[in-house]
Design a protein around this motif. Sequence first.
Motif, PDB file in Angstrom:
ATOM      1  N   PHE A 256       0.848  -1.189   0.000  1.00 26.67           N
ATOM      2  CA  PHE A 256       0.000   0.000   0.000  1.00 26.67           C
ATOM      3  C   PHE A 256       0.887   1.243   0.000  1.00 26.67           C
ATOM      4  O   PHE A 256       2.096   1.147  -0.026  1.00 26.67           O
ATOM      5  N   ARG A 257       0.242   2.392   0.059  1.00 21.23           N
ATOM      6  CA  ARG A 257       0.947   3.676   0.164  1.00 21.23           C
ATOM      7  C   ARG A 257       0.238   4.547   1.206  1.00 21.23           C
ATOM      8  O   ARG A 257      -0.961   4.412   1.416  1.00 21.23           O
ATOM      9  N   ILE A 258       1.003   5.438   1.816  1.00 22.44           N
ATOM     10  CA  ILE A 258       0.405   6.466   2.667  1.00 22.44           C
ATOM     11  C   ILE A 258      -0.275   7.447   1.719  1.00 22.44           C
ATOM     12  O   ILE A 258       0.370   7.995   0.820  1.00 22.44           O
ATOM     13  N   ASP A 259      -1.589   7.660   1.906  1.00 24.12           N
ATOM     14  CA  ASP A 259      -2.309   8.535   0.977  1.00 24.12           C
ATOM     15  C   ASP A 259      -2.961   9.753   1.630  1.00 24.12           C
ATOM     16  O   ASP A 259      -3.542  10.592   0.934  1.00 24.12           O
TER      17      ASP A 259
ATOM     18  N   PRO B  20       6.234  11.088   4.377  1.00 27.39           N
ATOM     19  CA  PRO B  20       5.495  11.858   3.378  1.00 27.39           C
ATOM     20  C   PRO B  20       4.366  11.041   2.732  1.00 27.39           C
ATOM     21  O   PRO B  20       4.365   9.804   2.786  1.00 27.39           O
ATOM     22  N   ILE B  21       3.444  11.747   2.123  1.00 30.50           N
ATOM     23  CA  ILE B  21       2.428  11.098   1.291  1.00 30.50           C
ATOM     24  C   ILE B  21       3.176  10.313   0.207  1.00 30.50           C
ATOM     25  O   ILE B  21       4.160  10.777  -0.353  1.00 30.50           O
ATOM     26  N   GLY B  22       2.703   9.103  -0.082  1.00 30.37           N
ATOM     27  CA  GLY B  22       3.324   8.261  -1.098  1.00 30.37           C
ATOM     28  C   GLY B  22       4.285   7.224  -0.537  1.00 30.37           C
ATOM     29  O   GLY B  22       4.765   6.368  -1.280  1.00 30.37           O
ATOM     30  N   THR B  23       4.591   7.294   0.762  1.00 33.43           N
ATOM     31  CA  THR B  23       5.496   6.312   1.363  1.00 33.43           C
ATOM     32  C   THR B  23       4.933   4.919   1.180  1.00 33.43           C
ATOM     33  O   THR B  23       3.755   4.662   1.441  1.00 33.43           O
ATOM     34  N   LEU B  24       5.780   3.998   0.750  1.00 35.31           N
ATOM     35  CA  LEU B  24       5.407   2.593   0.552  1.00 35.31           C
ATOM     36  C   LEU B  24       5.174   1.916   1.907  1.00 35.31           C
ATOM     37  O   LEU B  24       5.975   2.089   2.831  1.00 35.31           O
TER      38      LEU B  24
END
Length: 180
Positions: free
Chosen positions: A93-96, A171-175
Amino acid sequence: MNGLAHFFSRLSLLVFIGVLGFFLWDRYTPPAPPTTLEPIIGQIDRIVIEKSDRRMIVFQADTAVRTYEIALGFSPVGDKALQGDGMTPEGIFRIDRRNEKSAFHLSLGIDYPLPKDRARTIADGGDSGGDIFIHGQPNKRNSPDPITKDWTNGSIALSNAEIEELWAVTPIGTLVEIRP
């Protein structure tokens, strides 16, 4: 002479005990208290969550920079299938999103459910749920300890101090990889 011999035998015993104590001191002294962790400098690029070990590992450029103990959903074994099942999802997933005003002390949103998760639950006639976060403790009294009990509805919980540290470098987008 008897008194002098007795004095020297006692003195010899005290010297022996002193020398023995000197050599054994390092071996039996209590360990120093733990030092504070060095702060994480710069942003992270990957988070790995190992559900079975209740552990989160944070990476910068393939180097582990921090490990946290975590709490999971109240039914932690297996992949999340339906809303309300208490399971924490598994996968990549990603941090969104970031929410500093959540019901928990800070929260980092995970982009669950992915299209494949929705398709699977729709095929089964269910709802995959959502709102999976990495977060701190509830913003109320008597909140559970994240290390001793799985208590979330499927999210990943840290202590408030730990989520503050993670929040500052994520940050946003971190795996985010969540493993069984």
